[in-house]
Structure formats: C-alpha cells, structure tokens
Design a protein around this motif. Structure first.
Motif, short mmCIF file in Angstrom:
data_model
loop_
_atom_site.label_atom_id
_atom_site.label_comp_id
_atom_site.label_asym_id
_atom_site.label_seq_id
_atom_site.Cartn_x
_atom_site.Cartn_y
_atom_site.Cartn_z
N TYR A 193 -11.01 -3.32 -10.44
CA TYR A 193 -11.53 -4.29 -9.48
C TYR A 193 -12.14 -3.58 -8.27
O TYR A 193 -13.21 -3.95 -7.77
N LEU A 194 -11.49 -2.53 -7.79
CA LEU A 194 -11.96 -1.82 -6.60
C LEU A 194 -13.30 -1.13 -6.83
O LEU A 194 -14.10 -1.00 -5.90
N THR A 195 -13.55 -0.67 -8.05
CA THR A 195 -14.82 0.00 -8.32
C THR A 195 -16.01 -0.94 -8.19
O THR A 195 -17.14 -0.50 -7.99
N ARG A 196 -15.77 -2.25 -8.26
CA ARG A 196 -16.85 -3.20 -8.06
C ARG A 196 -17.46 -3.05 -6.66
O ARG A 196 -18.64 -3.30 -6.44
N PHE A 197 -16.61 -2.65 -5.70
CA PHE A 197 -17.06 -2.54 -4.31
C PHE A 197 -17.72 -1.19 -4.01
O PHE A 197 -18.10 -0.94 -2.87
N GLY A 198 -17.82 -0.36 -5.01
CA GLY A 198 -18.49 0.93 -4.83
C GLY A 198 -17.55 2.10 -4.67
O GLY A 198 -18.01 3.24 -4.48
N PHE A 199 -16.25 1.89 -4.71
CA PHE A 199 -15.31 3.00 -4.56
C PHE A 199 -15.28 3.85 -5.83
O PHE A 199 -15.35 3.32 -6.94
N ASP A 200 -15.16 5.14 -5.65
CA ASP A 200 -15.15 6.09 -6.75
C ASP A 200 -13.76 6.10 -7.38
O ASP A 200 -12.76 6.43 -6.72
N ALA A 201 -13.68 5.73 -8.65
CA ALA A 201 -12.38 5.66 -9.33
C ALA A 201 -11.67 7.01 -9.33
O ALA A 201 -10.43 7.06 -9.30
N ALA A 202 -12.44 8.11 -9.33
CA ALA A 202 -11.83 9.44 -9.36
C ALA A 202 -11.08 9.74 -8.06
O ALA A 202 -10.22 10.63 -8.03
N ARG A 203 -11.40 9.03 -6.99
CA ARG A 203 -10.73 9.26 -5.71
C ARG A 203 -9.75 8.15 -5.35
O ARG A 203 -9.32 8.04 -4.22
N LEU A 204 -9.42 7.33 -6.36
CA LEU A 204 -8.41 6.28 -6.17
C LEU A 204 -7.12 6.71 -6.86
O LEU A 204 -7.11 6.92 -8.08
N PRO A 205 -6.04 6.92 -6.11
CA PRO A 205 -4.78 7.38 -6.74
C PRO A 205 -4.26 6.36 -7.74
O PRO A 205 -4.31 5.15 -7.50
N GLN A 206 -3.77 6.86 -8.85
CA GLN A 206 -3.28 5.98 -9.92
C GLN A 206 -1.79 5.74 -9.75
O GLN A 206 -0.99 5.95 -10.67
N ASN A 207 -1.41 5.32 -8.54
CA ASN A 207 -0.01 4.99 -8.29
C ASN A 207 0.06 3.94 -7.19
O ASN A 207 -0.96 3.53 -6.64
N LEU A 208 1.27 3.52 -6.86
CA LEU A 208 1.44 2.40 -5.93
C LEU A 208 1.04 2.73 -4.50
O LEU A 208 0.84 1.81 -3.69
N SER A 209 0.89 4.01 -4.17
CA SER A 209 0.45 4.34 -2.81
C SER A 209 -0.97 3.84 -2.55
O SER A 209 -1.40 3.73 -1.40
N LEU A 210 -1.69 3.52 -3.63
CA LEU A 210 -3.03 2.95 -3.48
C LEU A 210 -3.00 1.70 -2.61
O LEU A 210 -3.93 1.44 -1.84
N SER A 211 -1.91 0.93 -2.70
CA SER A 211 -1.82 -0.32 -1.94
C SER A 211 -1.74 -0.07 -0.44
O SER A 211 -2.00 -0.97 0.36
N LEU A 212 -1.36 1.15 -0.04
CA LEU A 212 -1.23 1.48 1.38
C LEU A 212 -2.41 2.30 1.89
O LEU A 212 -2.35 2.86 2.99
N GLY A 213 -3.45 2.39 1.07
CA GLY A 213 -4.66 3.07 1.54
C GLY A 213 -4.59 4.57 1.46
O GLY A 213 -5.09 5.27 2.35
N SER A 214 -4.05 5.13 0.39
CA SER A 214 -3.97 6.59 0.24
C SER A 214 -5.19 7.16 -0.45
O SER A 214 -5.25 8.36 -0.71
N ALA A 215 -6.16 6.33 -0.77
CA ALA A 215 -7.42 6.83 -1.36
C ALA A 215 -8.21 7.61 -0.32
O ALA A 215 -7.98 7.49 0.89
N ASP A 216 -9.12 8.45 -0.76
CA ASP A 216 -10.02 9.17 0.13
C ASP A 216 -11.37 8.46 0.14
O ASP A 216 -12.04 8.39 -0.91
N VAL A 217 -11.77 7.95 1.29
CA VAL A 217 -13.05 7.24 1.40
C VAL A 217 -13.76 7.68 2.67
O VAL A 217 -13.13 8.20 3.60
#
Length: 787
Positions: A546-570
């Motif tokens: 769902y997040l990749t629809r907004f243009g975020f790079d899936a490779a920089r989205l952590p595949q764990n629950l910390s994603l919900s707290l904004g641990s991605a690099d953007v």
C-alpha cells in the motif's frame, strides 16, 4: 607632340596591363582563398553564447549560469542614436559600402608601407562580423584577405540590418559583457533603450579597445573617446551642436552592476542546473536557455525566512557557543580591523562583525562595510552559555558575560532595525511545499544557507520520519476494514520479530498507556502502541504494498513492526509527495520543479506534461491536455483520514498551529528516537508543506525538542505568509460518508437518549453496531467534539 602621344599610349597600355595583372592577381587570390571560405549562410542560424537563466514561476531571476554575460536583441530594439554613434566610431559609410571601404583599406595600406607594420586594418563593421564569427584575430595578410572576401560574401547574403544585429550582439565590451544590451546592464544597470546619448556614445567607444576605453577602469581615456565620438556624430550631421555640447558636459557615471538576483532560491537553481546538465552538457551555459521553474516567489521568500528564524530560535533555546574567533585588536586601527573581515562571508543574513567595546549592558561592533553598530541588552541577554543540548549556563548579568573586545561574532538586523547577537546554527533544517493537484514545487529550502553548506536536505537527506509516517499506516487500516471509531488497545507490546534484534518493547512518548482507544484518538494523540497493533492487524506485506502507491521505495521500508513508528528512510521530498495524495483527494502526483524551457529566441522547447488531478475527467478521455493523475486512495478513506489529521491541530500534538485561525488545515508531527529528527507535515486542499529539523550527522536535538517544538513553528511561519489572504480550502466531504453519534468509549452507535455521545464520520458501508445502552443506565460524561 608625337613623342607625347607615344608616351600617353605607353602609359595607357601599361595601365591596362597593370589593371589586367591586378585583376589576374585578384582572381588568383580569390581562387586560392575562396574554396576554404566558410558558408556565410550559417550566420542566419548562429547561436550566440548566452548564459542560462533560471526564473521563478512569476518571472523573477533566481540565478544565471555561464561566463559570458549576453542578452541578444533584434535590430528593431537598437536605439537609432546608438547606431549613429557606432557609425561615427567604427564605420560611417556602413549603409553605403558593399562590405569593404576602399578609403579605409588605402589608409591601412599606406600605414603599412610607411611603417612596415599593420597599424589599423581599415575594417568595416561587416569585416569585423567576418572576423568575429569565422576568423582568428591574428594580424596576417592571409587573414586580412579572408576577411575582405568574407565581408563581400556576407553583404551579398545578408541585409545591413542583419549584419548590424550580428555585430552588436557578438562584440566584447569589457567586464565579461558581450553585446550592447549586456554592456548597458553591466555599466549602467539599464537596458540599452533606456540610455541617454552620452551613455550610448560611451558604449559605442568600447569595441575598439574594451580595456583602454573602459569607463570603470579607465574613466579619463573613456571620457576622451566618448567626446570624440560625439564630435564625429555632430560633424557627420547625426546630432546638433547643442546635443553634442550637452552630452559632452555630462560626467562619467558608469559603475559595475551585476544582474541582481531577485529571488533567493539557490537549492532550486542547483537542481535545475544539475538536471539539465545531464542532457545538454556544457552547451547549457552558452545556448541561452531560460528555465521557468514552478517556484512561487512569495512562498519561497516565506520559506527562506521560516527556516532561518526557526533554526536561530533553536540556537537561542540551547545557548551561545562563543565567538568564532578571538583576535587581539589592541594595537589595530579601524581600517586594519575591517581588513580582517574581508574574507568572512555572510550566511542567511547573519553578518560577521568584530566586537570593539563592551559596556555593562551593550557592545559595539564593526561590520564588514566599516559601519560601527551597537548591540543593546535585548540583543545579548538570550546568550546563556551552551553546555550540552540539554543544559545551558545561567542567564548573563552583563554584556561582558557574553562578549569581549576582539570577538569575531555574528550579528543580525531585527525587525525594529536594531542589531542582535546570533550564531550560525550547527543544526540544520529543510522545508518543501507542493501544489497537491500537480506536484509542482512551490518553495524549497535545503538547509540553513546554501553558501555555507550546499547539501540539499530536501532531496538528498534520507532520514527517519517517526510519527510523521503514521498517517500512511492509518490510511492502509482505513482501507482494510477499520473505521475512525474502531477500538485498538493502547497497551504494552513485547514481540520477538525476526527483522529486529532481540525483544522489542516499544513505548508511547509519554510512557503511559491508555487502554482501549479509538483509532481517531490513537492518531491525533500519536499513540505508538495503537499504530503497532494496526500494522500487525493488516499485515506488514500488505502495508508495504500500500505504501509504495505513494511513491515510497519498498527497498527502504523495513519489513517489521517498527515501520508503523516511522523507521523507514525517506527524504522530505518523498514524504511531502506522499502527503500530497492526502491533500488532493487521493491521487498520485510526482514532484517537479521545471515548468518550461525557452531558447534564446523565446521559443518554448520544453513544456512539462505532468499528471494533474482532475475530478471530472476520465482517465481515458482525450479532452484534456495534461495526463490525468491516478487515484491511489479511496475518496472516502481520504476524507476520513483528513478529518482525523485535522484533529492533530485542533486537539492533538500540533495545537500551536491553531494560531493560524483556519479550519481547513490538517497535518502530523513526527519525532524519532532520542529526538534526532523533528518533523511536521501539514496541508489543505491547495498547499502541502513539510518541515524537518536535525543534525546532518544524526544526534539528539535535546530532550525538549519534538516535532511540535522544532519543526512545527517553521511550518507555521511559512504557512502564515503562504496562506495570507487565501480563502479556506478544505477537502470536500464526498458521497458515501455519513455522520453518526457514537459512544466515545466503545465506538459503537449511540443508543436512543444516550448522553455524553460524540459525532463521528463513517463510510456508509461501515456503520457500527448500536450500543447496548438502555435508558437509565450509567452514561458517560464526555463532551468531546470531533469537528
């Protein structure tokens, strides 16, 4: 008599032979040189070296790139008096001769014969065009013959007007100015058609020797040549004696004028240069492109000030680090002290200065321009000594607690025209704003000062967004069966996640837990545990998709629950682009900053065809010029999320933004672990902007620095100016959204006669069940209002 006739016949025959010999020689010379002569027809399509200009959307100059200052003009734009002045100086018979002036060539030949050296070339304007465009400047017979032959060819191919236009746009006139328009700008700060006679004559005197007759570096010789040209104009009947005398009486007024930058947006200028250099290479600096960006000058000015003032405010909260240098000025004169400042630059209007004297409640300092200024107590008393990001020293009691004579410091002029001590921040910030319907970047500030540090944090800094990222997780939840009234338990979570090291025990920033919490409250109060449970419910893989629809790079989205707290690099640009979809009703747009490019003739050679939001257009319709933006969010989901994010400002972590006194704004704060990054992104239907504050090398900002403390004030200052006089522009409520009273504790539909209820928005297909409340049972006491 017979002898005389014989002599006449002899000389006649000799003359004919000489003429024939000359003709044969000339023909031989022509046959020798003609095959190697360039095609003069290429002059019709010549490209003059002209710098790249970068402009705002409203036509204000942001930057110029290129060594040669040139602004080509057409023949019709040349003042008649300048043409006459140029004729008087260079070629009085220009409009009569066929390209060469026999008298001038004869004079040059005589000088050569009598001195053995080439002193003047007898060149016409046409011959100079031939030399400037096709030949070297070597003083050789071969080059001179080529020049003459080319001049004759040019006159046969081009009109006099075309030749003169080529000449006045090509000639070098000193101080990197090429062409008369650039010279008028450089020497007088005006266009050529705005200059009086004496200044036109001054410029007309420059082609012969731009250095020797330069009115800035050699005003005496320049004045002599100008006055000689005016005399020539009078003697040729171009001007009257009165005009000549009046013009000759005028002093030399030339001084160096740079093309003033009208709008400070250096990060955008560099983005333009970098983007286009890959396509055009070195030609970018010479082919005269004019780039119109999407930048709005009002918004850019607001953004510049907002970032600067926000970072200076951070410095004030954390204390003064001391002077940049300490200099012994005991035995130095004022000029010697000023000389010490010559290599010190100003950054974002923070000027270098050296403290001269200190009294009990003020200090005297000298600026780079030699002006002495006073810094009163109001401009000094903030400067507690910096200890750490969490501690400062005590408040100063006197000015000597802050500064001493010889300190090299920074000062800034305040709104009340007084001076204040300040300091170049070590912390950095960024701000970027878009038009959500198109993705057009309206303002961009990539750091405190481009001069001080050229790193563009809007496009190059990959940072964790913290809670600023949560709305994307909540959007995914709202599209996967959750409603704003859904109950999620705000309680401790301990998880063993394969993507994380050891056990993970996340907490809320308050370290408190609220138990069962409605989804709306979880977002506007930024409850971490609610976000984690939402992500766990919808699934990490579903969320990432769902997040990749907004243009975020899936490779920089952590595949764990910390994603919900904004641990991605953007980057801030990626984040604000994602928020643009919230602001425009749920469509994907791409950020862009180049609107169009014109060539040096004013022809548009590139026009950005960007996807645009169009609610009434079909994606397959041919009745529109721009591509139609793709919908990536259900419109009902979009409205529900907008409603919740409005509450962030109304009653959540961004209540400071209520100072704007608008009901159409929505947004979200963000703070990462140890307060290393502070964010705020907010929007209405017409503008979306994101502000970030942090250290380039991630480090704590201080225990009191959050998104609402460090970043939100920058966003507020920007929006205050950007939205001034603009009507409110909320996202309209779409069909399929209904409003019901609910029990704020259970999230269920309120029962008949139940008190303490609140209104909530729902999708018509997701209305909650009715509460089990019955008349007479205990009722809640909540008075909360949602909107």
């Amino acid at each position: 008599m017979r002898i005389l006739k014989s002599l006449l016949r002899f000389f006649l025959i000799l003359g004919v032979i000489a003429i024939l010999a000359g003709a044969i020689a000339a023909f031989g010379i022509y046959q020798h040189f003609a095959p190697n002569l360039p095609d003069v027809e290429t002059l019709r399509d010549i490209k003059l070296q002209t710098p790249l200009k970068v402009l705002s959307a409203d036509g204000k100059l942001i930057s110029e790139f290129g060594e040669k200052k040139r602004t080509p003009i057409s023949f019709d734009e040349i003042p008649e008096q300048f043409i006459k002045a140029l004729q008087a100086a260079e070629d009085s018979r220009f409009f009569e001769h066929p390209g060469i002036d026999v008298i001038g060539l004869a004079r040059a030949a005589y000088q050569l014969a009598s001195t053995g050296k080439i002193q003047s070339g007898g060149s016409t304007i046409t011959m100079q065009v031939a030399k400037n465009y096709f030949l070297t400047r070597d003083k050789t017979f071969e080059r001179k013959f080529n020049e003459i032959l080319l001049a004759l060819k040019i006159e046969r191919s081009l009109t006099k007007q075309e030749i003169l236009e080529l000449y006045i746009n090509k000639i070098y006139l000193g101080h990197r100015s090429y062409g008369i328009q650039a010279a008028a700008n450089v020497y007088y700060g005006k266009d050529i058609n705005e200059l009086p006679l004496e200044q036109l004559a001054m410029i007309a005197g420059l082609p012969k020797a731009p250095s020797a007759f330069n009115p800035i570096t050699n005003p005496t010789r320049a004045l002599e040549r100008r006055n000689w040209i005016l005399e020539r104009m009078q003697s040729l009947g171009y001007i009257s004696s009165e005009q000549m005398k009046e013009a000759q009486a005028k002093p030399v007024t030339a001084k160096y004028h740079t093309k003033e930058i009208e709008l400070y947006a250096p990060y955008i200028a560099e983005m333009v240069r970098s983007e286009l250099y890959g396509k055009y290479g070195e030609e970018l600096y010479t082919d005269g492109f004019t780039v119109y960006t999407t930048i709005d000058s009002k918004m850019q000015t607001s953004a510049n000030l907002a970032v600067r003032d926000g970072l200076i405010a951070y410095v004030k909260r954390h204390g003064y680090r001391g002077p940049e240098k300490q200099i012994d000025i005991t035995n130095l004169s004022i000029p010697e002290i000023v000389e010490l400042l010559k290599d010190e630059s100003s950054f974002a209007q923070l000027e270098p200065a050296i403290v001269l004297e200190v009294t009990e409640d003020s200090a005297t300092a000298i600026r780079k321009n030699g002006e002495t200024v006073s810094i009163n107590w109001d401009g000094l008393k903030w400067a507690k000594a910096f200890k750490t990001v969490n501690y400062t020293g005590p408040s100063p009691k006197t000015a000597s607690d802050v500064v001493t004579p010889g300190d090299l410091v920074r000062i800034i002029s305040t709104e009340t025209d007084t001076w204040e001590l300040t300091q170049i921040p070590r912390v950095q910030g960024a701000l970027v704003a878009l038009t959500p319907q198109t993705g057009a970047i309206r303002s961009l500030v990539g750091g405190f000062s481009f001069t001080h540090n050229k790193f563009n944090r809007v496009t190059q800094a990959h940072r964790q967004p913290g809670s600023n990222f949560k709305p994307f997780i909540y959007a995914a939840a709202l599209e996967n069966g959750f409603t704003p009234a859904s109950i999620i338990n705000d309680a401790p979570v301990v998880t063993q996640d394969d993507g994380m090291d050891g056990g993970w025990r996340p907490e809320n920033s308050s370290r408190n837990f609220s138990g069962p919490t409605r989804l709306r409250v979880g977002l506007y109060k930024s409850r971490n545990l609610v976000s984690i449970r939402l992500l766990r419910s919808i699934g990490i893989s579903n969320a990432v998709e769902y997040l990749t629809r907004f243009g975020f790079d899936a490779a920089r989205l952590p595949q764990n629950l910390s994603l919900s707290l904004g641990s991605a690099d953007v980057t801030p640009l990626e984040l604000v682009t994602g928020y643009a979809s919230f602001a425009n009703g749920g469509y994907k747009v791409s950020p862009y900053f180049i609107d169009r490019i014109d060539d040096q003739n004013g022809n548009t050679i590139y026009l950005n065809q960007h996807p645009t939001v169009c609610e009434t257009c079909s994606e397959t319709s041919d009745n529109h010029q721009m591509p139609i933006a793709q919908r990536i969010m259900d419109k009902q989901t979009n409205f529900l999320l907008y409603s919740i994010l409005q509450d962030v400002i109304r009653r959540g972590t961004a209540t400071k933004a209520r100072v704007l006194e608008r009901n159409d704004l929505a947004g979200k704060t963000g703070t990462t672990n140890e307060q290393k990054d502070a964010w705020f992104t907010g929007f209405n239907n017409q503008i979306v902007a994101s502000a970030w504050v942090g250290y380039d090398q991630p480090a704590p900002l201080g225990r009191s620095e959050y998104g609402g403390t460090a970043a939100l004030p920058i966003w507020i200052d920007f929006m205050k100016a950007a939205l001034a006089d603009q009507p409110e522009s909320p996202i309209p409520q779409p069909e399929g959204i209904i409003q019901l009273r609910i029990d704020p504790t259970t999230g269920l539909r309120a029962g008949s006669g139940q008190s303490g209820t609140i209104f909530e928005y729902f999708k018509a297909t997701q209305t909650p069940k009715e509460s089990t409340y019955s008349h007479g049972s205990p009722s809640g006491s909540s008075t909360e209002e949602i909107f």
